[in-house]
Design an enzyme around this catalytic site. Sequence first.
Site, short mmCIF file in Angstrom:
data_model
loop_
_atom_site.label_atom_id
_atom_site.label_comp_id
_atom_site.label_asym_id
_atom_site.label_seq_id
_atom_site.Cartn_x
_atom_site.Cartn_y
_atom_site.Cartn_z
N GLU A 1 -1.25 3.84 -10.06
CA GLU A 1 -1.53 2.62 -10.82
C GLU A 1 -3.04 2.52 -10.99
O GLU A 1 -3.74 1.85 -10.23
CB GLU A 1 -0.92 1.42 -10.10
CG GLU A 1 0.61 1.52 -10.04
CD GLU A 1 1.27 0.50 -9.13
OE1 GLU A 1 0.61 -0.48 -8.74
OE2 GLU A 1 2.46 0.70 -8.79
N HIS B 1 -2.42 -4.15 -9.18
CA HIS B 1 -1.36 -3.15 -9.36
C HIS B 1 -1.16 -2.89 -10.85
O HIS B 1 -1.90 -3.38 -11.69
CB HIS B 1 -0.06 -3.63 -8.72
CG HIS B 1 -0.06 -3.55 -7.23
ND1 HIS B 1 0.77 -2.70 -6.52
CD2 HIS B 1 -0.77 -4.22 -6.29
CE1 HIS B 1 0.57 -2.85 -5.21
NE2 HIS B 1 -0.37 -3.77 -5.06
N GLU C 1 -0.25 -7.70 -11.52
CA GLU C 1 0.28 -6.55 -12.26
C GLU C 1 -0.41 -6.57 -13.62
O GLU C 1 -0.20 -7.45 -14.44
CB GLU C 1 1.79 -6.66 -12.41
CG GLU C 1 2.55 -6.69 -11.09
CD GLU C 1 2.67 -5.32 -10.44
OE1 GLU C 1 2.32 -4.32 -11.11
OE2 GLU C 1 3.13 -5.25 -9.29
N HIS D 1 -1.37 1.77 -4.76
CA HIS D 1 -0.49 2.81 -5.28
C HIS D 1 -1.35 3.70 -6.17
O HIS D 1 -1.88 3.25 -7.19
CB HIS D 1 0.67 2.20 -6.07
CG HIS D 1 1.60 1.39 -5.23
ND1 HIS D 1 2.23 0.25 -5.68
CD2 HIS D 1 1.99 1.55 -3.94
CE1 HIS D 1 2.99 -0.24 -4.71
NE2 HIS D 1 2.85 0.53 -3.64
#
Length: 734
Positions: A363, A498, A591, A360
């Site tokens: 990110e 991410h 994350e 993404h």
Amino acid sequence: MWGLLLALAAFAPAVGPALGAPRNSVLGLAQPGTTKVPGSTPALHSSPAQPPAETANGTSEQHVRIRVIKKKKVIMKKRKKLTLTRPTPLVTAGPLVTPTPAGTLDPAEKQETGCPPLGLESLRVSDSRLEASSSQSFGLGPHRGRLNIQSGLEDGDLYDGAWCAEEQDADPWFQVDAGHPTRFSGVITQGRNSVWRYDWVTSYKVQFSNDSRTWWGSRNHSSGMDAVFPANSDPETPVLNLLPEPQVARFIRLLPQTWLQGGAPCLRAEILACPVSDPNDLFLEAPASGSSDPLDFQHHNYKAMRKLMKQVQEQCPNITRIYSIGKSYQGLKLYVMEMSDKPGEHELGEPEVRYVAGMHGNEALGRELLLLLMQFLCHEFLRGNPRVTRLLSEMRIHLLPSMNPDGYEIAYHRGSELVGWAEGRWNNQSIDLNHNFADLNTPLWEAQDDGKVPHIVPNHHLPLPTYYTLPNATVAPETRAVIKWMKRIPFVLSANLHGGELVVSYPFDMTRTPWAARELTPTPDDAVFRWLSTVYAGSNLAMQDTSRRPCHSQDFSVHGNIINGADWHTVPGSMNDFSYLHTNCFEVTVELSCDKFPHENELPQEWENNKDALLTYLEQVRMGIAGVVRDKDTELGIADAVIAVDGINHDVTTAWGGDYWRLLTPGDYMVTASAEGYHSVTRNCRVTFEEGPFPCNFVLTKTPKQRLRELLAAGAKVPPDLRRRLERLRGQKD
């Protein structure tokens, strides 16, 4: 879950016909009057926001577009037109300040805006330093007034998506305590993040104080009057307003003046601020911790990334190799940095590991961490760091810092604080790359339900569905490039980096029950994945900080900061699931931070938060068993031999040299090696907590039928003993 949330937005209550309603949200503006703030200086005049440009009928129209995701197709739909009604003209206290909307500054100009973010979005500013005149509920308290904070699916819980003042609050304000004298230079605001409601502030004033009792306002240069700053026209787009003149104070207040009619004064904010030296300040906070590593702590666009990678390669030519695995939709190359003592060569028995970032594009932290990691490995190798030297001698490390360079360039142009929550997430075809891999879960589970696994349908290396291989299939070039890369190199371990949360998620990412939004869906290797996830989470400084608050709407710390991906939210077509079912590679999603695109002054601390975790995770490739499957006659390795572990319904295969790696947690395992044309062999393999994989080699003998095939293919005569043996097997006499 994002698809579900965005789809539900279509059913949100209709927005009222007017924007820009002031104070009590009644159409038109109240007469200017005294603003009574407890302990404040008297009388600040209200100033209406400048009305939008009129159309022929005296109203202004704004087209709000939302993204609705239905299955795997991204559809853009126009929302109902919102009508802006011009309020009754009044004499204002001062000219309206011109806003600085997201995306209007080039990166070089952004540096001239002055100060970095104070830290509302990154959580550097604690909840105790945020106050407000009132709040509709605890879930809409001042601690939720952080830029880009996300709400849960339901409104009214503890995790709503903004600070919102009570409807009866005639003089709402949102206050931030910087902790010590600070130079404030700007404010960034958003509206409320909600599936069900539209709430945003359309204009506000700014006040400052050193003691939270005596306040003064930000004023325009030309008029000397209180400045009124235009704010938002939708819930999500960040709007930056630079102060006419930076102010030194400890406290800053935002005072909403007008807001969406029918809504409430709700906002999310970030404050741009620089520390100042004050010898009389006895309560100076400790300076933000950083890193002593001599690395390049800044954000790198595509050109700068290439330059940096080239510099690392030139500095450490003996352990690095740069290669491209393909191109993005816009033609930008997907560069990989390979690091090993013998770059470009797969050594027998040496596992291949990878990190992937930037799937993404918005990110951005993962991208910078991988650029920092390659610098660090090079620097420490030259210094003779034994840990780094061992890593590079025992494995081949592949670092893909930007899987979606097109999306990143969009986000980079907007800037770290102005990119919002989603812009740059998708590639230039509006494809979410983490939903774009082939769904191999469904055919596997259907075959399992029919009792076909593993005898008819394999439990590993599932083939691509026919629809996915068609020329007109909706498969991004970035996705195709990564799939080819996966097939070309026998990866064993991977992590997909991410941002936007602080948690490690592991497969399966897709729920087994169709259309379930979330459901615990473990793999046969659940113990291994939980171990891998725990290793990263347990080595990450931010995840281990017990004093930190949750990022958005879920507290993952109660589960050790790890979660089964499907139990969080279902993700069909994820790279994690595809990697597990189509290759030998075990992959988790990390994350990295609450802030998807942290300001570059946060990068040193983010590097320290993740440095040990990045190294420790790579070292887990030594966990389990490893060996070579060889032919008894030729002593050559057997490619594509199947390694099956009793009790675990997922197999792996050998690489072209016959070597394999099977990640396992400590214990005793019965392991079987088999290959077409060979007799299978089973042996016991013990995995311990000692470093290094347990060596578990196999020697396979060809079956008589296979030997016959090879002899006939070579044009040789069949030996009498082999012929007699074959005839006996057929039940015939010589």
